[in-house]
Scaffold this active site. Structure first.
Site, PDB file in Angstrom:
ATOM      1  CE  LYS A 126      35.277  36.007  42.383  1.00  0.00           C
ATOM      2  NZ  LYS A 126      33.725  34.580  42.715  1.00  0.00           N
ATOM      3  CG  ASP A 166      33.898  35.093  46.605  1.00  0.00           C
ATOM      4  OD1 ASP A 166      33.838  34.308  45.998  1.00  0.00           O
ATOM      5  OD2 ASP A 166      35.369  35.747  47.194  1.00  0.00           O
TER       6      ASP A 166
END
Ligand code: NDP
Length: 445
Positions: A126, A166
């Site tokens: 991430k 995201d």
């Protein structure tokens, strides 16, 4: 928690001071693993738990950029390459002022198990930045993305690490980052980023995938009770990518979503959300939820309290972490809510999860319920590698199949470890064992 698991958790807290979201995510997984370790003690040997909670690599960097007025800004960039046992690191990039190492670590940790559940050969990672794209011009966003990618490009690649979007990172940002990557590398590596535009390597259904998957997961949970979404009232939070397409799929399946929200408040539209208007306001105009209410008779904007004050049969939290706390869970339960499917990552606090589980309602945790997004990203990588493009129906059929498999894996693992119907245990146990078995096969690396 068992002693061995407790010890690993304490070490995580000591080593990662102040990173509360990361502690929370680790605690939730380790807590579930008690029955797994009890049945298969070899998982605790070879420091497997200690290894899985430690990222393989953490990258943190300066991102300088110049705004339209000529002023220089400095943001912080992150990429956490958490676990590559199952494949290249895979996970989104978040641009939001709240981003810090702990938030990216919690998201990267969750991603390991989520990606394992998809069974598509992708590791967990991430990244992101504390940059806030709200109110910035396209030119400012482009300069920021170019500066961010100038450093990130050293660390990623189609077989190494494949970022996606995201919060705050959608098609526009992925486009600017892909353009800069291509320029730096002099190489058209379509498979280096997912969430691309359809004209340059993107996949049909990627935009819809997370929201659609979350609703499909709710439908699968309901089917275990012989029920469906047909006729159900749905409470949705968020008004971004995940929320919009959760609303779309819920409507397709005969339910009536009546709410959505952003950081300025929430909207209640008892007649059912007008999806075309919502898309116009949020996707085309990049406006606020108040702009919807201005054009929609009967809809009202509420700026105090919480969207979870609105009673409904199904709740889909699709905004951000810890947006649904114990009090909100109690209110939802009092209002008759019988299903929660998490579109966001870790949106329910531990108190809320406990309340849902105690009440015995259907609760689908994010790492299973929102895995449709990353699953379709892996389908995008597959199409890029094969230099092909599937039509919408083909890609959607694959997504539907993957979500059904994830649901069934959670059910089977929950039963295997003695807690039928516990999707939290099911998702954590099924995801963990898939990664752990491969880590053991790869030796101490
Ligand atoms: P978007 O940026 O498209 O939308 C996020 C929405 O949530 C916006 O309406 C935003 O409002 C709201 N929001 C974000 N932070 C807050 C906050 N602190 N308080 C109140 N509202 C907030 O993001 P996505 O829809 O892509 O992501 C939503 C969630 O889903 C995140 O948890 C993400 O990690 C998760 N997720 C996303 C996937 C994807 O494919 N996009 C895949 C799997 C999970 P505002 O604009 O006012 O900030």
């Amino acid at each position: 928690m068992q002693d061995v698991v407790e010890k690993v958790y304490e070490q995580v807290v000591t080593r990662n001071r102040g990173e509360v979201e990361f502690h929370q995510a680790v605690h939730e997984v380790l807590e579930s693993l008690g029955p797994v370790i009890a049945k298969h003690p070899h998982y605790a040997e070879g420091a497997l738990l200690e290894r899985i909670v430690e990222p393989e690599r953490q990258i943190m960097f300066r991102v300088p950029w110049v705004d339209d007025a000529g002023q220089v800004h400095v943001n912080r960039g992150f990429r956490i390459e958490f676990n590559s046992a199952l494949g290249p690191y895979k996970g989104g990039l978040r641009f939001h002022p709240s981003v810090n190492a702990g938030i990216i670590k919690f998201l990267g940790f969750e991603q390991i198990f989520k990606n394992a559940l998809t069974a598509q050969g992708i590791g967990g990672g991430k990244g992101g930045s504390d940059f806030d794209p709200h109110g910035r011009s396209d030119a400012e966003v482009m300069r920021f993305c170019q500066s961010f990618m100038t450093e990130l490009a050293r660390h990623i690649g189609p077989s190494t690490d494949v970022p996606a979007g995201d919060i705050g990172v959608g098609g526009r940002e992925i486009g600017y980052m892909f353009g800069q990557y291509k320029r730096l590398r002099n190489s058209y590596d379509a498979g280096v980023l997912t969430g691309k535009g359809l004209a340059w390597g993107g996949s049909l259904v990627r935009t819809e995938a997370t929201g659609y998957g979350t609703v499909l997961f709710a439908q699968s949970m309901l089917s275990t009770k012989g029920e469906s979404l047909e006729g159900k009232k749905v409470i949705v939070s968020g008004a971004g990518n995940v929320a919009i397409y959760a609303i779309e799929k819920a409507q397709q399946l005969g339910a009536t979503p009546i709410t959505f929200s952003d950081s300025s408040g929430y909207v209640v539209d008892e007649a059912g959300v007008d999806l075309e208007l919502l898309k116009q306001v949020k996707e085309v105009e990049r406006g606020r939820v108040a702009d919807y209410v201005e054009r929609r008779p009967g809809a009202r904007l509420v700026t105090g309290g919480s969207v979870w004050d609105v009673p409904g049969d199904v709740a889909l939290p699709c905004a951000t972490q810890n947006e649904l706390d114990g009090d909100a869970a109690a209110t939802l339960l009092r209002g008759g809510c019988g299903v929660v499917s998490e579109g966001a990552n870790m949106p329910s606090t531990p108190e809320a999860v406990e309340a849902f589980q105690k009440a015995g309602i259907l609760f689908g945790p994010g790492k299973a319920a929102n895995a449709g997004g990353v699953a379709t990203s892996a389908l995008e990588m597959e199409q890029n590698a094969g230099r092909t493009r599937w039509d919408f129906a083909t890609a959607e059929a694959k997504l539907t199949g993957i979500m059904a498999d994830i649901h069934d894996s959670c059910v089977a693992a929950a039963e295997e470890y003695g807690r039928p119907g516990d999707y939290v245990l099911g998702a954590n146990a099924a995801g963990f064992t898939r990664v752990a078995d491969v880590m053991i096969a790869h030796g101490i690396v």
